[in-house]
Write a protein that holds these residues in place. Sequence first.
Motif, mmCIF file in Angstrom:
data_model
loop_
_atom_site.group_PDB
_atom_site.id
_atom_site.type_symbol
_atom_site.label_atom_id
_atom_site.label_comp_id
_atom_site.label_asym_id
_atom_site.label_seq_id
_atom_site.Cartn_x
_atom_site.Cartn_y
_atom_site.Cartn_z
ATOM 1 N N GLU A 146 0.971 -1.228 -0.089
ATOM 2 C CA GLU A 146 0.206 -0.401 -0.237
ATOM 3 C C GLU A 146 0.620 1.263 -0.295
ATOM 4 O O GLU A 146 0.410 2.170 -0.846
ATOM 5 C CB GLU A 146 -1.011 0.474 0.905
ATOM 6 N N GLN A 194 -5.960 2.514 3.709
ATOM 7 C CA GLN A 194 -5.760 0.426 3.319
ATOM 8 C C GLN A 194 -4.487 0.469 4.587
ATOM 9 O O GLN A 194 -4.520 -0.268 5.257
ATOM 10 C CB GLN A 194 -5.640 -0.285 2.281
ATOM 11 N N SER A 235 -6.234 4.057 -0.272
ATOM 12 C CA SER A 235 -4.402 3.472 -0.347
ATOM 13 C C SER A 235 -3.702 3.575 1.240
ATOM 14 O O SER A 235 -3.395 2.709 1.811
ATOM 15 C CB SER A 235 -4.148 3.426 -1.386
ATOM 16 N N HIS A 281 -7.922 7.290 -5.023
ATOM 17 C CA HIS A 281 -7.255 5.857 -4.888
ATOM 18 C C HIS A 281 -6.464 5.896 -3.664
ATOM 19 O O HIS A 281 -5.664 4.743 -3.163
ATOM 20 C CB HIS A 281 -6.862 4.887 -5.431
ATOM 21 N N GLU A 328 -10.269 -2.143 -4.045
ATOM 22 C CA GLU A 328 -9.618 -2.574 -5.250
ATOM 23 C C GLU A 328 -10.159 -2.795 -6.596
ATOM 24 O O GLU A 328 -10.027 -2.376 -7.043
ATOM 25 C CB GLU A 328 -8.565 -3.675 -4.844
ATOM 26 N N GLU A 376 -2.770 -6.500 -5.522
ATOM 27 C CA GLU A 376 -3.614 -6.339 -4.554
ATOM 28 C C GLU A 376 -4.562 -7.393 -4.454
ATOM 29 O O GLU A 376 -4.776 -7.517 -3.529
ATOM 30 C CB GLU A 376 -4.334 -4.462 -4.285
HETATM 31 FE FE LIG Z 1 -4.823 -1.132 -1.573
#
Ligand SMILES: [Fe+2]
Length: 162
Positions: free
Chosen positions: A20, A54, A51, A47, A139, A109
């Motif tokens: 990540e 995440q 990320s 994103h 994802e 991913e």
């Molecule tokens: Fe990711």
Amino acid sequence: MNDEQKTLVLRWLNDAYAMEQGIVRTLENHAKDAQGNSALSKLIHDHIETSQRQAEHVERAIERLGGDISQLKSAGSQALNVMKELPMAFAGDELIKNALADFATEHFEIASYTSLMTAADLMGDQELVTMCRDIIAEEQAMADALRSAIPIITRDELSSRS
Ligand SMILES: [Fe+2]
């Protein structure tokens, strides 16, 4: 799950964390390349935030399982470096090359979190199963958005040369 198995799962979680972090750096570069395309730029920026979130979830899971990411803060992702080796066919088509690499990365991913979700299930760690399932959905959404964007940026690139 015995200690050896738990150590292995923790290593996979560490790999996911590094992945990540690597993706955030790659997408920051791709966002710069996409400055002239507002839809693509927004997709990439969104994103990047996803990320980062995440990575925080993965970090918390590592800590909850008694692991530590401190030694990994600077580690990059080996897998993502492979994606960067895609040849540049000719100058100016970075947006397309980036989108192809990002599409491949999202699927890497998905594969990684599918493996982790299986391990979490075997550990009986429902919280980790849910985390993996949620991340896989994010994802997949990014991969789907890129799949929709690729024909558009390909047409744009060709028509800019007509
Ligand atoms: Fe990711």
